[in-house]
Design a protein around this motif. Sequence first.
Motif, PDB file in Angstrom:
ATOM      1  N   PHE A 237      15.707   3.859  11.811  1.00  0.00           N
ATOM      2  CA  PHE A 237      14.824   4.801  12.490  1.00  0.00           C
ATOM      3  C   PHE A 237      13.375   4.671  12.023  1.00  0.00           C
ATOM      4  CE2 PHE A 237      19.056   6.859  12.696  1.00  0.00           C
ATOM      5  CZ  PHE A 237      19.203   6.826  14.070  1.00  0.00           C
ATOM      6  N   LYS A 238      13.012   3.462  11.558  1.00  0.00           N
ATOM      7  CA  LYS A 238      11.636   3.165  11.169  1.00  0.00           C
ATOM      8  C   LYS A 238      11.244   1.797  11.737  1.00  0.00           C
ATOM      9  CE  LYS A 238      11.679   5.919   6.887  1.00  0.00           C
ATOM     10  NZ  LYS A 238      13.074   6.377   6.964  1.00  0.00           N
ATOM     11  N   HIS A 239      10.013   1.371  11.433  1.00  0.00           N
ATOM     12  CA  HIS A 239       9.456   0.135  11.990  1.00  0.00           C
ATOM     13  C   HIS A 239       9.197  -0.884  10.867  1.00  0.00           C
ATOM     14  CE1 HIS A 239       8.602   2.159  15.865  1.00  0.00           C
ATOM     15  NE2 HIS A 239       8.260   3.198  15.133  1.00  0.00           N
ATOM     16  N   PRO A 240      10.150  -1.749  10.550  1.00  0.00           N
ATOM     17  CA  PRO A 240       9.924  -2.740   9.489  1.00  0.00           C
ATOM     18  C   PRO A 240       9.143  -3.953   9.988  1.00  0.00           C
ATOM     19  CG  PRO A 240      12.128  -2.985  10.358  1.00  0.00           C
ATOM     20  CD  PRO A 240      11.531  -1.796  11.061  1.00  0.00           C
ATOM     21  N   THR A 241       8.480  -4.624   9.062  1.00  0.00           N
ATOM     22  CA  THR A 241       7.777  -5.882   9.323  1.00  0.00           C
ATOM     23  C   THR A 241       8.487  -7.009   8.572  1.00  0.00           C
ATOM     24  OG1 THR A 241       6.322  -5.700   7.410  1.00  0.00           O
ATOM     25  CG2 THR A 241       5.615  -4.591   9.456  1.00  0.00           C
ATOM     26  N   PRO A 242       8.133  -8.272   8.829  1.00  0.00           N
ATOM     27  CA  PRO A 242       8.740  -9.364   8.049  1.00  0.00           C
ATOM     28  C   PRO A 242       8.575  -9.187   6.548  1.00  0.00           C
ATOM     29  CG  PRO A 242       7.653 -10.269   9.978  1.00  0.00           C
ATOM     30  CD  PRO A 242       7.311  -8.806   9.947  1.00  0.00           C
ATOM     31  N   ALA A 243       7.397  -8.759   6.120  1.00  0.00           N
ATOM     32  CA  ALA A 243       7.175  -8.579   4.682  1.00  0.00           C
ATOM     33  C   ALA A 243       8.124  -7.540   4.100  1.00  0.00           C
ATOM     34  CB  ALA A 243       5.725  -8.176   4.421  1.00  0.00           C
ATOM     35  N   ASP A 244       8.403  -6.469   4.844  1.00  0.00           N
ATOM     36  CA  ASP A 244       9.334  -5.446   4.364  1.00  0.00           C
ATOM     37  C   ASP A 244      10.725  -6.039   4.179  1.00  0.00           C
ATOM     38  OD1 ASP A 244       7.313  -3.462   4.559  1.00  0.00           O
ATOM     39  OD2 ASP A 244       7.723  -3.271   6.704  1.00  0.00           O
ATOM     40  N   PHE A 245      11.121  -6.920   5.087  1.00  0.00           N
ATOM     41  CA  PHE A 245      12.429  -7.565   4.966  1.00  0.00           C
ATOM     42  C   PHE A 245      12.463  -8.513   3.768  1.00  0.00           C
ATOM     43  CE2 PHE A 245      15.045 -11.341   5.956  1.00  0.00           C
ATOM     44  CZ  PHE A 245      16.293 -10.741   5.945  1.00  0.00           C
TER      45      PHE A 245
ATOM     46  N   ASP B 223       0.655   1.430  11.351  1.00  0.00           N
ATOM     47  CA  ASP B 223      -0.301   1.132  10.285  1.00  0.00           C
ATOM     48  C   ASP B 223      -0.586  -0.355  10.161  1.00  0.00           C
ATOM     49  OD1 ASP B 223       1.610   0.192   7.625  1.00  0.00           O
ATOM     50  OD2 ASP B 223       2.590   1.280   9.239  1.00  0.00           O
ATOM     51  N   VAL B 224       0.190  -1.209  10.835  1.00  0.00           N
ATOM     52  CA  VAL B 224       0.043  -2.658  10.701  1.00  0.00           C
ATOM     53  C   VAL B 224      -0.871  -3.229  11.782  1.00  0.00           C
ATOM     54  CG1 VAL B 224       1.268  -4.861  10.648  1.00  0.00           C
ATOM     55  CG2 VAL B 224       2.320  -2.829   9.642  1.00  0.00           C
ATOM     56  N   ASN B 225      -0.622  -2.866  13.032  1.00  0.00           N
ATOM     57  CA  ASN B 225      -1.339  -3.471  14.148  1.00  0.00           C
ATOM     58  C   ASN B 225      -2.250  -2.517  14.899  1.00  0.00           C
ATOM     59  OD1 ASN B 225       0.106  -6.124  14.101  1.00  0.00           O
ATOM     60  ND2 ASN B 225       1.864  -4.823  14.559  1.00  0.00           N
ATOM     61  N   GLY B 226      -2.208  -1.215  14.600  1.00  0.00           N
ATOM     62  CA  GLY B 226      -2.811  -0.266  15.520  1.00  0.00           C
ATOM     63  C   GLY B 226      -1.930  -0.225  16.759  1.00  0.00           C
TER      64      GLY B 226
ATOM     65  N   TYR C 184       4.250   6.792   4.328  1.00  0.00           N
ATOM     66  CA  TYR C 184       4.653   6.099   5.558  1.00  0.00           C
ATOM     67  C   TYR C 184       4.670   7.099   6.718  1.00  0.00           C
ATOM     68  CZ  TYR C 184       7.576   3.838   9.067  1.00  0.00           C
ATOM     69  OH  TYR C 184       8.055   3.316  10.239  1.00  0.00           O
ATOM     70  N   TRP C 185       4.236   6.659   7.885  1.00  0.00           N
ATOM     71  CA  TRP C 185       4.232   7.511   9.072  1.00  0.00           C
ATOM     72  C   TRP C 185       4.590   6.666  10.291  1.00  0.00           C
ATOM     73  CZ3 TRP C 185       0.985   5.690  12.795  1.00  0.00           C
ATOM     74  CH2 TRP C 185      -0.070   4.864  12.375  1.00  0.00           C
ATOM     75  N   GLN C 186       5.012   7.337  11.343  1.00  0.00           N
ATOM     76  CA  GLN C 186       5.206   6.668  12.623  1.00  0.00           C
ATOM     77  C   GLN C 186       5.064   7.700  13.736  1.00  0.00           C
ATOM     78  OE1 GLN C 186       9.115   5.038  11.806  1.00  0.00           O
ATOM     79  NE2 GLN C 186      10.145   6.598  13.034  1.00  0.00           N
ATOM     80  N   GLN C 187       4.654   7.226  14.886  1.00  0.00           N
ATOM     81  CA  GLN C 187       4.437   8.096  16.033  1.00  0.00           C
ATOM     82  C   GLN C 187       5.766   8.447  16.709  1.00  0.00           C
ATOM     83  OE1 GLN C 187       1.553   8.751  15.082  1.00  0.00           O
ATOM     84  NE2 GLN C 187       0.088   8.067  16.669  1.00  0.00           N
ATOM     85  N   ARG C 188       5.687   9.397  17.616  1.00  0.00           N
ATOM     86  CA  ARG C 188       6.875   9.849  18.324  1.00  0.00           C
ATOM     87  C   ARG C 188       6.509  10.160  19.774  1.00  0.00           C
ATOM     88  NH1 ARG C 188      11.822  12.122  17.153  1.00  0.00           N
ATOM     89  NH2 ARG C 188      12.640  13.537  18.757  1.00  0.00           N
TER      90      ARG C 188
ATOM     91  N   ASN D  25       0.849  -1.189   0.000  1.00  0.00           N
ATOM     92  CA  ASN D  25       0.000   0.000   0.000  1.00  0.00           C
ATOM     93  C   ASN D  25       0.884   1.238   0.000  1.00  0.00           C
ATOM     94  OD1 ASN D  25       0.791   0.414   2.783  1.00  0.00           O
ATOM     95  ND2 ASN D  25      -0.729  -1.140   3.342  1.00  0.00           N
ATOM     96  N   GLU D  26       0.279   2.391   0.214  1.00  0.00           N
ATOM     97  CA  GLU D  26       1.036   3.639   0.154  1.00  0.00           C
ATOM     98  C   GLU D  26       1.912   3.846   1.389  1.00  0.00           C
ATOM     99  OE1 GLU D  26      -3.127   5.850   1.362  1.00  0.00           O
ATOM    100  OE2 GLU D  26      -1.980   6.539  -0.364  1.00  0.00           O
ATOM    101  N   TYR D  27       1.740   2.995   2.401  1.00  0.00           N
ATOM    102  CA  TYR D  27       2.595   3.067   3.588  1.00  0.00           C
ATOM    103  C   TYR D  27       3.800   2.119   3.478  1.00  0.00           C
ATOM    104  CZ  TYR D  27      -1.826   4.980   5.303  1.00  0.00           C
ATOM    105  OH  TYR D  27      -2.976   5.705   5.452  1.00  0.00           O
ATOM    106  N   ARG D  28       3.563   0.953   2.890  1.00  0.00           N
ATOM    107  CA  ARG D  28       4.619  -0.064   2.717  1.00  0.00           C
ATOM    108  C   ARG D  28       4.471  -0.648   1.333  1.00  0.00           C
ATOM    109  NH1 ARG D  28       6.509  -1.363   8.046  1.00  0.00           N
ATOM    110  NH2 ARG D  28       5.224  -0.226   9.558  1.00  0.00           N
ATOM    111  N   THR D  29       5.509  -0.499   0.510  1.00  0.00           N
ATOM    112  CA  THR D  29       5.397  -0.812  -0.912  1.00  0.00           C
ATOM    113  C   THR D  29       5.720  -2.267  -1.197  1.00  0.00           C
ATOM    114  OG1 THR D  29       7.710  -0.311  -1.430  1.00  0.00           O
ATOM    115  CG2 THR D  29       6.155   1.543  -1.411  1.00  0.00           C
ATOM    116  N   GLY D  30       5.398  -2.686  -2.421  1.00  0.00           N
ATOM    117  CA  GLY D  30       5.714  -4.037  -2.864  1.00  0.00           C
ATOM    118  C   GLY D  30       7.196  -4.290  -2.994  1.00  0.00           C
ATOM    119  N   SER D  31       8.005  -3.246  -3.044  1.00  0.00           N
ATOM    120  CA  SER D  31       9.457  -3.405  -3.121  1.00  0.00           C
ATOM    121  C   SER D  31      10.077  -3.653  -1.756  1.00  0.00           C
ATOM    122  CB  SER D  31      10.094  -2.154  -3.740  1.00  0.00           C
ATOM    123  OG  SER D  31      10.008  -1.055  -2.844  1.00  0.00           O
ATOM    124  N   GLY D  32       9.286  -3.442  -0.705  1.00  0.00           N
ATOM    125  CA  GLY D  32       9.821  -3.576   0.641  1.00  0.00           C
ATOM    126  C   GLY D  32      10.282  -2.262   1.244  1.00  0.00           C
TER     127      GLY D  32
END
Length: 770
Positions: free
Chosen positions: A534-542, A219-222, A53-57, A40-47
């Motif tokens: 400095f971001k939050h990757p998931t297994p799919a991103d890897f 964006d993945v788990n809430g 993409y956004w993240q809290q602080r 999606n627009e937060y995490r792409t098919g390229s990984g």
Amino acid sequence: MKKIISTFICLLFVITALAQGGIYNNNKFHQIDELLPTPNEYRTGSGAPGNRYWQQRADYVIKVELNDDNQSVTGSETITYYNNSPDVLTYLWMQLDMNIYDPESDANITRTTTNVSNMAFNAFESMVSNRADYSYEIRAVKDATGKPLAYTVNKTMMRIELPTPLRPGQRFVFSVDWFNFINNQRTTGGRGGYEYFPADGNYLYEMAHWFPRMCVYDDVNGWQNKQFLGNGEFALPFGDYKVSITVPADHIVTATGELVNASQVLKPSWLQKFNQSKTANKPVIIVTQEEAIEAEKGKATAKKTWSFDAKNVRDFAWASSRKFIWDSWGIPVAGRTVMAMSFYPKEGNPLWERYSTHAIAQTIKTLGKFAFDYPYPVAISVNGPVGGMEYPMICFNGPRPLPDGTYTAATKYGLISVIMHEVIHFWFPMVVNSDERQWTWMDEGITTFMQYLTEQEWEETYPSRRGEARNIVGYMASDPSVLEPIMSNSELIIQFGNNAYAKPATAYNILRETIMGRELFDYAIKTYANRWKFKHPTPADFFRTMEDASGVDLDWFWRGWFYGIEPVDIALTSVSHYLVDTQNPDIEKVARKKTRDNEPLSISEQRNKTDIPTYRVDIYPELLDFYNEYDALNVTENDKKRFQEYYSQLTANEKELLEKGLNLYIVDFENIGGLIMPIIVQMEFEDGSKEVVRIPAEIWRKDNKKVSKLFVTEKKVKQFELDPFQETADINLKNNTFPPKMMESQFQLFKQRQQPAQPNLMQLQRDGRL
């Protein structure tokens, strides 16, 4: 009704088609698209992170005071929480990890029991030592104006009700006051706590998850608000920390971040040596062992406050003791100076003074090559009760020598390795901020692999425990009932160290050495690290990044190694040898005659020589005729003439091919274990030379069970050997050779079954017994 039936039939047709030839069949080369979330627009098919993409602080200002008399802390924190998400939030979640010690926590209530018929005191004490007063006593939760906020504590989680919804782009400031007693790490275990030294009556504190911390909202788990059960570690947002730590005046404090009031808390001589260490060519002792021993004798009643600033970190840890020796060394990193530092009691010497800071320096060097330059100003290793645990810029490590100062090789290399491992965690997950609560392997696996690379750069014969494929064979061969896929939640894993550390680390080494090659793998893993720092990757991103950056389709590998539990067991089942018939009688007939003449007599023929002394044709020679004298393998002139006629009709290329005398071998392989891997075959020729052929795993794409491969050689093969360098984690080497090779081993005679511990060679040398 007809429409419903028609729809059902169409759906049934689709399901049947998928089951017969689509993603649900058993071919191990089908893509893993059905296992990964939709890009999606937060995490792409390229990984890579998407354009939205956004993240809290969460920024923290914390004041904490250590009470050395009753081993407790009293703290107050002000948190500024930034809602960078597109969502409206009506509450916030915080982690209360120390609540795991409450007897009513899920971790304690669900703990199963093993045989207690023979139990050591320390094991028994650990079972019964959970105390409610180790948990947080939340004394106040207020907004920025001092108004109390409603909150609910759910075991190791706390929900804070927002007075008004927090909209995208807004921030919320609130404070939490708390108190808790510090756990005795030697009896309760855990990732932090205190150690008591009865010989001098002093304490050493390693403070981890010591304050209420914000949960991750993404964006993945809430909200990542899974209860803390012990194995799954932490998921935390980034932020800036300003922390003031008040301790007895004779304590030395080290922490995440930079000390900003050094002139107020350090002796002038310490500050001078610290500044000298920034440009030194080896570690400089700041607080000496003699000074630490002297400090052990007193107990200050006055207090000092140490202030630390840490920018863009996901957590904060600290350590404090009057027992600390301190050494420091400035390491150049990309035009900056990173201060590598170690803190340890005298009980850690001579090991710690010799090895700790050097291990930090080597790790910074190696990870700069394979990931990215270390981004923080300090890197710290502390010796205390915790065996090995990491936080931003600081880690706790346990190995020590014996009281007489000697140590085994296992202790020496164990210390170096655990420091390397925990310092590598400064990259993964402290910067590449994966969700440890859910996926232990994402940080422990890559850290263990990078540890292996770092160890190999320490010395040529470094005794690395994990990384090499042959070292995982025992685990891979385990009974399936005690195995879980790598892609398992941290709390579901049975063999935790093997599953979350060793197996993924081995998988990366196999990718690097056998499947992708070093150049492609190193580029891909570095791309992943830099994309997600400095971001939050998931297994799919890897998974997606590794394929995107290398151009290698690895879906079959992820499916087998990360989503499955099958082992590697590829057998070399048979070999068929074919020779090109040159039709030259001087070659073919002579060779066949030699083979015939060298054939051993059968058992019947051997016994007939004794039992039949005279044959009938010996008595009646007139029975002999042409066929008794004719040898079909004798070369005749007509044979030569026919060959010359045949040879004259061949082209130059055909003549060259014919004269090479090539050998054709059809080799049959069987995938017994089920896990797909490349086929690596070594051919040893009759002249003693060898050749290795590497066949990609795609050879199995049409048939996952059995394949045959043609090998064409100019020399005759004496033996075929599969996986000669043991690089695929094949669990059964007995079926890897043709002809079969005798497997050599050794046995030891003994009087008692109890095996001695590893000898302390330093003691033996000192006592003249080596």
